[in-house]
Design a protein around this motif. Structure first.
Motif, PDB file in Angstrom:
ATOM      1  N   LYS A 102       0.820   4.580  -2.759  1.00 58.73           N
ATOM      2  CA  LYS A 102       1.005   5.454  -2.717  1.00 58.73           C
ATOM      3  C   LYS A 102       1.911   6.146  -3.838  1.00 58.73           C
ATOM      4  O   LYS A 102       1.820   7.434  -3.920  1.00 58.73           O
ATOM      5  N   LYS A 103       2.851   5.465  -4.214  1.00 59.41           N
ATOM      6  CA  LYS A 103       4.300   6.803  -4.134  1.00 59.41           C
ATOM      7  C   LYS A 103       4.045   5.976  -5.599  1.00 59.41           C
ATOM      8  O   LYS A 103       5.220   6.380  -6.250  1.00 59.41           O
ATOM      9  N   GLU A 148       0.546  -1.028  -0.233  1.00 58.79           N
ATOM     10  CA  GLU A 148       0.236  -0.633   0.309  1.00 58.79           C
ATOM     11  C   GLU A 148       0.714   1.284  -0.099  1.00 58.79           C
ATOM     12  O   GLU A 148       0.597   2.043  -0.687  1.00 58.79           O
TER      13      GLU A 148
END
Length: 308
Positions: A56-57, A52
């Motif tokens: 997100k990156k 996760e």
């Protein structure tokens, strides 16, 4: 060609089903990132957190965070390592996790979080989940020295460190939030009794309370007292656990006190003068059945208060 296409569909379907199973299996687990090295082949809630965070990156593009460290996760880790000048091995070790956690906390690159940069903590230091660096390492070493942290010193404030802080806070009657703020850090540093603490001949204070979860020399002295009288039959370890609770209850029941397993003022006071429990032949094992067998019973109980 048709058979090959069918086989590919079966493999893809099986892989997808496995991913869904793993996602379901770990979805409700208490996952956290930063407590351990993660590598290909592992199935763990921390892997899901890693996926996760990478998603997100922009490095993990699979539609579901499965909790299984496969080739897709490994490639995402490699890409992250390459972009940040880290050793490209596809293993999420301390350096990689430090860089990722730092970015998740709003810092650039793999630098330490601002709350953990100093090598020694100050009155304004606050360490929490996601912090990293020397200050976290110092925190883990102090917790380990006091028996609350039983893992390797990583410098990463993850799930295990958070739980160790919670346990320490609970044992020391601090606000239990898993955050190492000024009060918690001060309590970790100043555990020894002050120079003005009562000596062995001082009267028993009426504010001492030891209960399940308490730790330290005060609990150790309590266990010795109960063991001398035959109520406590386990090792003296300074940890107020189930065995100590049972011994306190047995003592309270014998002395006609409130049976709650908590060593409060009345229970500690009663430990100064009391009979031993009956032996197997029905005789009291203390002389006359009314005095403690140890000559410095009063000193031992006062020692409990002093250390508490």
């Amino acid at each position: 060609m048709k058979g090959s296409s069918t086989l590919k569909k079966v493999v893809i379907s099986s892989t997808f089903a496995t991913g869904l199973f793993l996602a379901t299996q770990y979805d409700t687990a208490d996952a956290a990132l930063g407590d351990q090295t993660l590598r290909k082949g592992q199935s763990h809630p921390d892997v899901k957190e890693l996926q996760e965070a990478l998603k997100k990156k922009g490095f993990f593009n699979y539609h579901t965070s499965t909790g299984y460290f496969g080739s897709i996760t490994e490639d995402a880790v490699r890409e992250f390592q390459m972009k940040h000048g880290l050793q490209v091995d596809g293993i999420a070790g301390p350096q990689t996790l430090n860089a990722l956690l730092s970015q998740m906390n709003g810092n650039n690159g793999g630098q330490q979080t601002s709350s953990s940069t100093p090598s020694s903590t100050s009155n304004s230091t606050i360490l929490r989940f996601g912090s990293s660096g020397q200050a976290v390492r110092d925190l883990q070493e102090k917790l380990k020295a006091k028996g609350f942290y039983n893992h390797s010193i990583t410098g990463q404030y993850g799930r295990i460190t958070t739980e160790a802080v919670r346990e320490f806070q609970r044992a020391n009657r601090l606000s239990v939030d898993g955050i190492a703020g000024p009060q918690t850090l001060a309590a970790l540093t100043n555990q020894a009794p002050a120079a003005s603490a009562p000596q062995y001949n001082a009267p028993v204070q009426q504010t001492t309370v030891l209960r399940q979860g308490s730790r330290g020399d005060a609990v150790r002295d309590l266990q010795r007292s109960l063991k001398d009288l035959g109520y406590y039959r386990m090792s003296v370890d300074g940890i107020f656990g189930a065995g100590t609770t049972t011994a306190v209850r047995e003592f309270q029941r014998k002395m006609g006190l409130t049976v709650d397993g908590v060593a409060g003022p009345q229970t500690l006071s009663a430990l100064n003068v009391n009979p031993r429990p009956n032996t197997s032949n029905g005789q009291s094992s203390s002389s006359g059945g009314h005095t403690a067998p140890s000559g410095n019973r009063g000193a031992t109980i006062t020692n409990i208060v002093a250390n508490a």
